[in-house]
Motif scaffolding. Sequence first.
Motif, short mmCIF file in Angstrom:
data_model
loop_
_atom_site.label_atom_id
_atom_site.label_comp_id
_atom_site.label_asym_id
_atom_site.label_seq_id
_atom_site.Cartn_x
_atom_site.Cartn_y
_atom_site.Cartn_z
N PRO A 164 0.83 -1.21 0.00
CA PRO A 164 0.00 0.00 0.00
C PRO A 164 0.87 1.26 0.00
O PRO A 164 1.89 1.31 0.69
CB PRO A 164 -0.81 -0.12 1.28
CG PRO A 164 -0.90 -1.60 1.53
CD PRO A 164 0.43 -2.14 1.07
N HIS A 165 0.46 2.24 -0.74
CA HIS A 165 1.27 3.46 -0.89
C HIS A 165 1.58 4.10 0.46
O HIS A 165 2.68 4.60 0.69
CB HIS A 165 0.55 4.45 -1.80
CG HIS A 165 1.38 5.66 -2.13
ND1 HIS A 165 2.41 5.62 -3.05
CD2 HIS A 165 1.35 6.93 -1.64
CE1 HIS A 165 2.96 6.82 -3.11
NE2 HIS A 165 2.36 7.62 -2.28
N ASN A 166 0.58 4.06 1.37
CA ASN A 166 0.77 4.74 2.66
C ASN A 166 1.66 3.94 3.62
O ASN A 166 1.92 4.39 4.73
CB ASN A 166 -0.58 5.04 3.32
CG ASN A 166 -1.39 3.78 3.64
OD1 ASN A 166 -0.93 2.67 3.42
ND2 ASN A 166 -2.60 3.98 4.13
N GLN A 167 2.14 2.76 3.20
CA GLN A 167 3.07 1.98 4.01
C GLN A 167 4.50 2.02 3.47
O GLN A 167 5.43 1.52 4.10
CB GLN A 167 2.61 0.52 4.10
CG GLN A 167 1.28 0.33 4.81
CD GLN A 167 0.87 -1.13 4.87
OE1 GLN A 167 1.64 -2.03 4.51
NE2 GLN A 167 -0.36 -1.39 5.30
N GLN A 168 4.67 2.61 2.31
CA GLN A 168 5.97 2.53 1.65
C GLN A 168 7.05 3.35 2.33
O GLN A 168 8.21 2.92 2.38
CB GLN A 168 5.81 2.94 0.18
CG GLN A 168 5.00 1.93 -0.61
CD GLN A 168 4.76 2.35 -2.05
OE1 GLN A 168 5.44 3.24 -2.58
NE2 GLN A 168 3.79 1.73 -2.70
N ASP A 169 6.72 4.49 2.90
CA ASP A 169 7.72 5.27 3.63
C ASP A 169 8.20 4.51 4.87
O ASP A 169 9.40 4.53 5.21
CB ASP A 169 7.16 6.64 4.04
CG ASP A 169 7.09 7.61 2.88
OD1 ASP A 169 7.75 7.36 1.84
OD2 ASP A 169 6.37 8.62 3.00
N TYR A 170 7.27 3.84 5.53
CA TYR A 170 7.65 3.06 6.72
C TYR A 170 8.55 1.90 6.32
O TYR A 170 9.52 1.58 7.01
CB TYR A 170 6.41 2.56 7.45
CG TYR A 170 6.73 1.81 8.72
CD1 TYR A 170 7.31 2.47 9.80
CD2 TYR A 170 6.46 0.45 8.84
CE1 TYR A 170 7.63 1.79 10.98
CE2 TYR A 170 6.77 -0.24 10.01
CZ TYR A 170 7.36 0.44 11.07
OH TYR A 170 7.67 -0.24 12.22
N TRP A 171 8.24 1.27 5.17
CA TRP A 171 9.08 0.18 4.68
C TRP A 171 10.50 0.67 4.41
O TRP A 171 11.49 0.03 4.77
CB TRP A 171 8.48 -0.43 3.43
CG TRP A 171 9.38 -1.38 2.70
CD1 TRP A 171 9.96 -1.21 1.47
CD2 TRP A 171 9.83 -2.67 3.17
NE1 TRP A 171 10.72 -2.30 1.14
CE2 TRP A 171 10.67 -3.21 2.16
CE3 TRP A 171 9.61 -3.41 4.33
CZ2 TRP A 171 11.27 -4.45 2.30
CZ3 TRP A 171 10.21 -4.65 4.46
CH2 TRP A 171 11.03 -5.16 3.46
N LYS A 172 10.62 1.83 3.79
CA LYS A 172 11.95 2.40 3.53
C LYS A 172 12.70 2.67 4.84
O LYS A 172 13.91 2.45 4.93
CB LYS A 172 11.82 3.69 2.73
CG LYS A 172 11.31 3.49 1.31
CD LYS A 172 11.10 4.82 0.61
CE LYS A 172 10.53 4.64 -0.78
NZ LYS A 172 10.24 5.92 -1.46
N GLN A 173 11.96 3.12 5.84
CA GLN A 173 12.56 3.36 7.15
C GLN A 173 13.08 2.06 7.75
O GLN A 173 14.19 2.00 8.29
CB GLN A 173 11.54 4.01 8.08
CG GLN A 173 12.02 4.23 9.50
CD GLN A 173 10.91 4.76 10.41
OE1 GLN A 173 10.03 5.48 9.96
NE2 GLN A 173 10.97 4.37 11.68
#
Length: 223
Positions: A53-62
């Motif tokens: 999901p797009h809104n989880q991608q920043d957390y995945w990068k983190q």
Amino acid sequence: MKYVLIVAGGKGLRMGTELPKQFLPIGGKPVLMRTLEAFYTYNSEIQLILVLPHNQQDYWKQLCREYHFSLPHVVADGGETRFHSVKNGLALVNTPGLVGVHDGVRPFVSQEVISRCYDLAAEKKAVIPVIDVVETVRHLDGEGSVTVNRDDYKLVQTPQVFDVELLKQAYNQSYTPHFTDDASVVEALGVPVALTVGNRENIKITTPFDLKIATVLLDSCSI
């Protein structure tokens, strides 16, 4: 060329946590990282496509930064349903070959099962791993129920592996609620799907109980 779409769209509702289940740690590492590693171990040249999901991608990068996770992969946006998520991931598959679709929260798929699915798909075009039903099964019949022969049924796992062009053709169909997995989408074209033996450890981690089982499996599996 070999591809795998790792589909991870969980929200953690059945797990009872705010953190989506694919990010929960087992043995000190997020589930999703272990799943990606399983396919990289199978073939370091496989193209890893993570559908998130797009809104989880920043957390995945983190998380990737925190865990120094550097396996090469690309990320596609998750869709409204699993069907739409897979279709988005397929858009990044641009050469002929074989493509697997695997649940992001199944980190315990064995190397033997992955290899067998891809090898058989090269011949059969569409392959899914299955395991036997070991419990007694009853079919609801009106207000009652009847026992059915469990030998007539199998439990379906992933990765489900297909010829690239076949799966792309299948996902050009209009979505229906009957599409519960990739095999059902392919079968709607009238194409038969071959079965191969899965591994029972290849559980889908969706509940707190599954998480407990996962910690035990981690001690006995080489992942």
